[in-house]
Design a protein around this motif. Structure first.
Motif, mmCIF file in Angstrom:
data_model
loop_
_atom_site.group_PDB
_atom_site.id
_atom_site.type_symbol
_atom_site.label_atom_id
_atom_site.label_comp_id
_atom_site.label_asym_id
_atom_site.label_seq_id
_atom_site.Cartn_x
_atom_site.Cartn_y
_atom_site.Cartn_z
ATOM 1 N N THR A 1 24.976 70.560 86.125
ATOM 2 C CA THR A 1 24.673 71.220 84.837
ATOM 3 C C THR A 1 23.978 70.058 84.016
ATOM 4 O O THR A 1 23.345 70.805 82.973
ATOM 5 C CB THR A 1 26.193 71.461 83.959
ATOM 6 O OG1 THR A 1 26.942 70.067 83.872
ATOM 7 C CG2 THR A 1 27.029 72.140 84.721
ATOM 8 N N GLY A 2 23.789 68.945 84.351
ATOM 9 C CA GLY A 2 22.680 68.065 83.549
ATOM 10 C C GLY A 2 21.395 67.901 84.292
ATOM 11 O O GLY A 2 20.745 68.410 84.290
ATOM 12 N N SER A 3 21.412 66.746 85.081
ATOM 13 C CA SER A 3 20.153 66.544 85.942
ATOM 14 C C SER A 3 20.663 65.930 87.385
ATOM 15 O O SER A 3 21.915 65.477 87.319
ATOM 16 C CB SER A 3 19.422 65.595 85.158
ATOM 17 O OG SER A 3 20.182 64.221 85.041
#
Length: 163
Positions: free
Chosen positions: A86-88
Motif C-alpha cells: 500500500t506504500g512503496s
C-alpha cells in the motif's frame, strides 16, 4: 495420536492421525542430534523445516511452491508471485537480472533516473499519442538528428532546421 521423547536418538516427536475423521495428519519432530527441526509437516506433503547447522529454512507446499532461506540468500519457486504494497516497494542492489519472456508495466507514470540506458532489441517500438525528447544531442547511426540538424537542399545550401 502420540508423543515420543527418545533420549537415545535425541528426537522429540508429536504425531496426529485421522482416526476420528480429521482431514489431515501432522508430524512435529525435533532432531537435536542432527541439528534439524521439522517444525511441522502434514500427510499431503506440506512442510516447514529448520536446519540450524546449515542456517537453512524451507517452507514448501505439496503443490510445489517453495521458499528457502539459506544463510544470507532467499530462493522462491512458485507458479505465480504477487506483491501487494500500500506504500512503496524499494529494491537496492548493485545488480539486478531479470530473465523473462515478457515484462509488462502498467500504471499512471513510469520514471527512470539513470546515468546510462542501453537497449538491445531486434525491434524497438514506441507507441504514444505524443513523444517528447529533451536533452543534449540526438544522434542516429552517428549522425546528428537533434535541434541543430539541417538538410542540404538541391543547391547545396542548408534548408531550415526542424521546428
Amino acid at each position: 495420536w502420540y508423543q515420543e521423547v527418545n533420549t537415545h536418538e535425541k528426537l522429540i516427536t508429536t504425531k496426529t492421525n485421522k482416526s476420528d475423521g480429521e482431514p489431515f495428519a501432522y508430524t512435529q519432530q525435533i532432531n537435536a542430534k542432527e541439528g534439524n527441526v521439522v517444525v511441522i509437516s502434514d500427510d499431503i506433503g506440506n512442510y516447514i523445516q529448520l536446519t540450524s547447522s546449515e542456517q537453512h529454512i524451507i517452507l514448501e507446499t505439496a503443490a510445489g511452491a517453495k521458499i528457502e532461506l539459506i544463510k544470507e540468500d532467499v530462493i522462491i519457486n512458485c507458479r505465480n508471485y504477487t506483491v501487494n504494497a500500500t506504500g512503496s516497494i524499494t529494491t537496492k542492489t548493485p545488480k539486478a537480472v531479470h530473465n523473462n519472456d515478457k515484462v509488462t508495466y502498467s500504471g499512471n507514470s513510469f520514471d527512470l533516473q539513470m546515468d546510462k540506458i542501453t537497449y538491445v532489441a531486434a525491434n524497438y517500438v514506441i507507441q504514444s499519442e505524443n513523444v517528447k525528447i529533451t536533452g543534449g544531442s540526438l544522434t542516429h547511426n552517428g549522425s546528428n538528428v537533434g535541434n541543430t540538424h539541417t538538410h542540404i537542399g538541391n543547391q547545396g545550401k542548408p534548408t531550415s532546421p526542424p521546428k
